[in-house]
Design a protein around this motif. Structure first.
Motif, short mmCIF file in Angstrom:
data_model
loop_
_atom_site.label_atom_id
_atom_site.label_comp_id
_atom_site.label_asym_id
_atom_site.label_seq_id
_atom_site.Cartn_x
_atom_site.Cartn_y
_atom_site.Cartn_z
N ASN A 105 -0.49 -4.02 -3.42
CA ASN A 105 -1.42 -2.82 -3.48
C ASN A 105 -0.38 -1.74 -3.83
O ASN A 105 -0.30 -0.74 -3.19
N PHE B 82 -5.03 -8.29 0.93
CA PHE B 82 -4.70 -6.72 1.18
C PHE B 82 -3.70 -6.83 2.33
O PHE B 82 -3.15 -5.92 2.91
N THR C 10 0.69 -1.37 0.01
CA THR C 10 -0.08 -0.17 0.19
C THR C 10 0.83 1.24 0.07
O THR C 10 0.93 2.15 0.87
N ASN C 11 1.63 1.55 -0.89
CA ASN C 11 2.40 2.81 -1.59
C ASN C 11 2.09 2.83 -2.90
O ASN C 11 1.04 2.41 -3.45
N TYR D 273 -11.07 -5.00 5.89
CA TYR D 273 -9.93 -4.52 6.24
C TYR D 273 -9.32 -3.57 5.30
O TYR D 273 -9.04 -3.79 3.91
N GLN D 274 -8.64 -2.58 6.03
CA GLN D 274 -7.81 -1.73 4.89
C GLN D 274 -6.56 -2.27 5.37
O GLN D 274 -6.27 -2.98 6.17
N LEU D 275 -5.56 -1.60 4.81
CA LEU D 275 -4.05 -1.75 5.20
C LEU D 275 -3.72 -1.23 6.37
O LEU D 275 -3.64 0.00 6.15
N LYS E 4 -2.67 -7.29 -5.63
CA LYS E 4 -3.13 -5.83 -6.03
C LYS E 4 -1.94 -5.28 -6.92
O LYS E 4 -1.51 -3.99 -6.31
C1 NAG Z 1 -4.55 0.18 -1.87
O1 NAG Z 1 -3.99 1.39 -1.93
C2 NAG Z 1 -4.54 2.64 -2.12
C3 NAG Z 1 -3.86 3.64 -2.29
O2 NAG Z 1 -2.41 3.64 -2.77
C4 NAG Z 1 -5.54 2.64 -1.12
O3 NAG Z 1 -6.50 3.89 -1.26
C5 NAG Z 1 -6.44 1.56 -0.75
O4 NAG Z 1 -7.28 1.70 0.37
C6 NAG Z 1 -5.66 0.24 -0.75
N1 NAG Z 1 -6.42 -0.76 -0.62
C7 NAG Z 1 -6.69 -1.61 0.52
C8 NAG Z 1 -7.63 -2.74 0.42
O5 NAG Z 1 -6.37 -1.32 1.62
#
Ligand code: NAG
Ligand code: NAG
Ligand code: NAG
Ligand code: NAG
Ligand code: NAG
Ligand code: NAG
Length: 746
Positions: free
Chosen positions: A411, A711, A387-388, A744-746, A437
């Motif tokens: 991600n 994720f 997630t970057n 979940y988010q990351l 992702k």
């Molecule tokens: C993946 O990354 C994006 C931003 O780079 C973020 O907005 C999104 O929440 C992330 N996805 C998850 C499932 O956390």
């Protein structure tokens, strides 16, 4: 009945405390150089002997002490006397003692060292305990269930006391200054893991100048951090993690040049991280994660050249990584995950970090390509960059990380999946690889030799979900003999589910959901050895994975995984184009917990053999074309907490009894031929109604428990404070949440 499913939910204390343990040990050695060598010279004092006996009579234990009246009590196990025959040391650690501490202990007025740690002692401390034991130098009552307030009946610490460990009990109330005041020689004070509240008693520093170690973590302390700690001029370790402490670190904190560890994670510490912190050049551990810090990382952080652990994750830090960071050459663990840090990562030179073992920069705003200089950190075992906004390809240089066992870069916007797999298969120690992702809409090579014969020899977890990859499920996966967890969900894979998946010896979690897979479900695939045979099912991997996999990182009390054994054994095939019948062989999967075949074109009857899956907790067969009746034997599935057959062509009576009495109508809607409870359609009067699909029904279609693979990446292990880790078992969800995706988010 709960035991079975709770086998997963290990509550384990994450250590990481070894560092401090050593320190504590060092303190002991410093203070009590003659441990264990003291022997009895005189025979035992009568009063002391009788007091010991009544202490012993007040407790029970399964392995009795050999305290025989015919023997001099100074020779009893755990007892040592001074030259005058008075008991000076009572040391009964881990002796299985259960019950209350007798008031008779207050007669042992010559006691200098008392340890009753790691027993099951309960109740309040005897009244005026410390006042009576006025020669006491060290007391360790940690890991019991003692309760009550410390200052009850005006008790206070004795003047000679150096070490106090009351940690991991149920003590409560305020740590009163009158209790601490006489302790002029105090060196170490540990009250962690109790229920103390009020402001941190920094007044302790006014009373004793010799304090080295203070641990207030895991209590309910609140208010701001008082200025008082600034006077503790010998302080090395200060911990107060997981309380409700607010405000910023006071300025005079930064004069404590002896400080080696500041640990305040899990509080509400706010404001920017003062640049003053770089004056603490002895610091080895700086843990301020899970707070509300804002602003940049101090640009002179490189002055902290002794830093080994720098854990600032889960804050609101922004700005770029300071260049001076590369002067922190002793770092072994660096975690800046879940902040708003930005900048081009490839611009940072990581090559000075010769000792770095884990780095977590996940869930930030970093861009640029994968920083190649990371590949020159020879000790790295875990990297998280998920997630970057990273772009580019995985480069061959990463193969020099031969110790790397955890790699997550999910991600981002990487390209060239085929190249990535070929290169990463050369990291022979990789156990967990999370690539989900990325690589959007690429096709994944099905070439058998993409992965050499010894490629990925240790890979246990592979996540490649949500990439929209096309092609077939690649044959090289068949070489991954150690694979336990495979997530290929939300891609565009076509063709049948290959039979060879069913012989991967260790696979117990298979997610192929939401692809374009077609064909029939074969008996072979339903023969996964780990889900079929008892001996295989017992081989679950109990070892720790390098970085914990958090489920909901923004919430401290949320679930995290740091062992694969906590994952529920599962097969998810929902959202494909599978057709034909469910083979009766499905009944072999005795050790499966979650099975989702929903949203396919499966037909025929629901085989009775599903009732052999006695560990099943979640079963979703909705959105197919099943006909016939729901086998009444399914009511024997005692752990089944989530069940849906909605939107099929089932008919006849809904079984009653067992877990079936707990399912709502949403589990059955969309089958005009079904009757009975909970549909409220009497079985005698079938043809009248046709149920419509309600919103609740839709929700129940989402049965997946976990998403962390795709994720599911959070951030690292807590270093110094114990973190209770729980397995994700359906029993832990409140009723009603059973069918929803826990997400979940990351
Ligand atoms: C993946 O990354 C994006 C931003 O780079 C973020 O907005 C999104 O929440 C992330 N996805 C998850 C499932 O956390
Ligand atoms: C009692 O047990 C301890 C430890 O098991 C042992 O060291 C000691 O010698 C025993 N004492 C007697 C008197 O048997
Ligand atoms: C305080 O005690 C706990 C055990 O309850 C231990 O884990 C911790 O390391 C101790 N603190 C210090 C600073 O030694
Ligand atoms: C790192 O330390 C060296 C030597 O102390 C110093 O010359 C250099 O300026 C420092 N680098 C940064 C970026 O602070
Ligand atoms: C993908 O990576 C491999 C290995 O690095 C390389 O040989 C190949 O040319 C790359 N493919 C593309 C399309 O860039
Ligand atoms: C954190 O999670 C727990 C359990 O999932 C929940 O009870 C609690 O309300 C959550 N707290 C916050 C602040 O979201």
């Amino acid at each position: 009945m709960f035991l079975n499913s709770l086998h997963n939910s290990s509550s384990s204390l994450l250590c990481g405390c070894c560092f401090s343990f050593m320190q504590l040990l060092a303190v002991f050695i410093l203070v009590f150089p003659c441990y264990g060598t003291r022997t009895s010279q005189a025979s035992c004092n009568q009063l002391d002997r009788n007091s010991l006996l009544s202490i012993y009579n007040g407790v029970s234990t399964s392995s009795p002490l050999n305290w025989s009246v015919s023997i001099d009590c100074c020779s009893w196990e755990g007892v040592s006397c001074a030259y005058n025959g008075r008991v000076s040391r009572l040391w009964l650690n881990s002796r299985g003692l259960e019950g209350k501490i007798s008031i008779s202990i207050t007669n042992l007025s010559h006691l200098r060292q008392l340890s009753l740690a790691h027993n099951q002692l309960s109740g309040h401390l005897p009244e005026r305990l410390f006042l009576s034991l006025n020669r006491l130098e060290m007391i360790d009552l940690s890991y019991n269930s003692l309760s009550g307030q410390l200052q009850a009946s005006g008790d206070h610490l004795p003047v000679f006391i150096k070490t106090v460990d009351l940690s991991s009990n149920n003590f409560e109330g305020i740590v009163h200054s009158l209790f601490l005041q006489p302790a002029r020689n105090l060196i170490s004070f540990n009250v962690s893991n109790n229920s103390f509240y009020g402001q941190l008693p920094s007044v302790i520093c006014n009373f004793s100048a010799s304090i080295i170690l203070l641990d207030f973590s895991l209590n309910h302390f609140n208010g701001s951090i008082p200025f008082g700690f600034g006077t503790c001029s010998n302080l090395r370790v200060l911990r107060a993690g997981f309380n409700s402490i607010m405000g910023s670190l006071p300025g005079n904190f930064f004069d404590l040049s002896t400080l080696q560890e500041i640990s305040f994670p899990g509080n509400k510490i706010s404001g920017p991280l003062s640049n003053g912190i770089v004056n603490l050049t002895s610091l080895k551990v700086l843990e301020l994660y899970a707070n509300e810090l804002i602003g940049p990382i101090p640009h002179e952080v490189g002055k902290l050249s002794n830093l080994e652990y720098l854990l600032l994750h889960m804050n609101y830090l922004n700005g770029t990584l300071p260049l001076s960071l590369m002067n922190c050459t002793r770092l072994t663990k660096l975690n800046f995950g879940v902040n708003s840090l930005s900048g081009e990562l490839s611009g940072i030179d990581f090559s000075n970090f010769l000792r770095l073992r884990t780095i977590d920069l996940g869930t930030n705003l970093f861009n640029g390509s994968f920083p190649l200089s990371i590949a020159s950190c020879p000790s790295l075992t875990a990297i998280r960059l998920s997630t970057n906004q990273l772009t580019g390809e995985i480069q061959p240089e990463i193969q020099s990380l031969q110790s790397l066992s955890f790699f997550s870069i999910a991600n981002n916007s990487l390209t060239n999946i085929t190249g990535a797999i070929r290169i990463l298969s050369g990291c022979k120690n990789l156990g967990v690889l999370l690539l989900s992702k990325n690589f959007r809409h690429e096709s994944l090579s099905n070439e058998g030799n993409l992965v050499g014969s010894d490629g990925f020899p240790n890979l246990m977890v592979l996540a490649l979900g949500r990439c929209q990859l096309n092609g077939k499920i690649p044959i090289w996966l068949a070489k991954l003999g150690k694979l336990e967890v495979l997530d290929l969900s939300e891609n565009a894979f076509t063709g049948p589910i290959p039979n060879w998946l069913g012989v991967l010896p260790n696979l117990f979690y298979l997610d192929l959901s939401n692809n374009l897979l077609s064909g029939q479900l074969s008996a072979q695939v339903l023969g996964l050895p780990r889900l079929v045979r008892k001996q295989m099912a017992d081989e679950v991997h109990y070892s720790y994975i390098e970085l914990s996999l958090f489920v909901k990182p923004y919430n401290l009390s949320s679930l995290q995984y740091n062992k694969l054994s906590s994952l529920p054994p599962a097969i998810y095939l929902n959202g494909n184009h599978l057709s034909g019948n469910i083979p009766v062989e499905i009944g072999q999967l005795k050790f499966i917990h979650n099975l989702d075949l929903s949203d396919n074109q499966l037909s025929g009857i629901i085989p009775d053999s599903i009732s052999y899956l006695t560990n099943l907790e979640r079963l979703n067969l909705s959105e197919n074309q099943f006909s016939g009746e729901i086998p009444s034997s399914l009511k024997n599935l005692h752990f089944l907490s989530s069940f849906s057959v909605a939107n099929n062509n089932l008919q006849g009576p809904i079984p009653t009894g067992g877990q079936f009495d707990t399912f709502s109508d949403a589990s059955f809607l969309g089958n005009p031929g079904l009757c009975g409870q909970p549909l409220g359609r009497p079985c005698t009067d079938l043809r009248k109604t046709t149920a419509a699909l309600s919103p609740a029904d839709k929700e129940s279609l989402e049965t997946k428990v976990i998403f962390w693979l795709t994720f599911g990446i959070g951030f690292g292990i807590s270093f110094s404070v114990s973190f209770v880790t729980v397995g994700l078992s359906s029993r832990m969800f409140p009723p009603g949440s059973c069918c929803r995706r826990i997400f979940y988010q990351l």
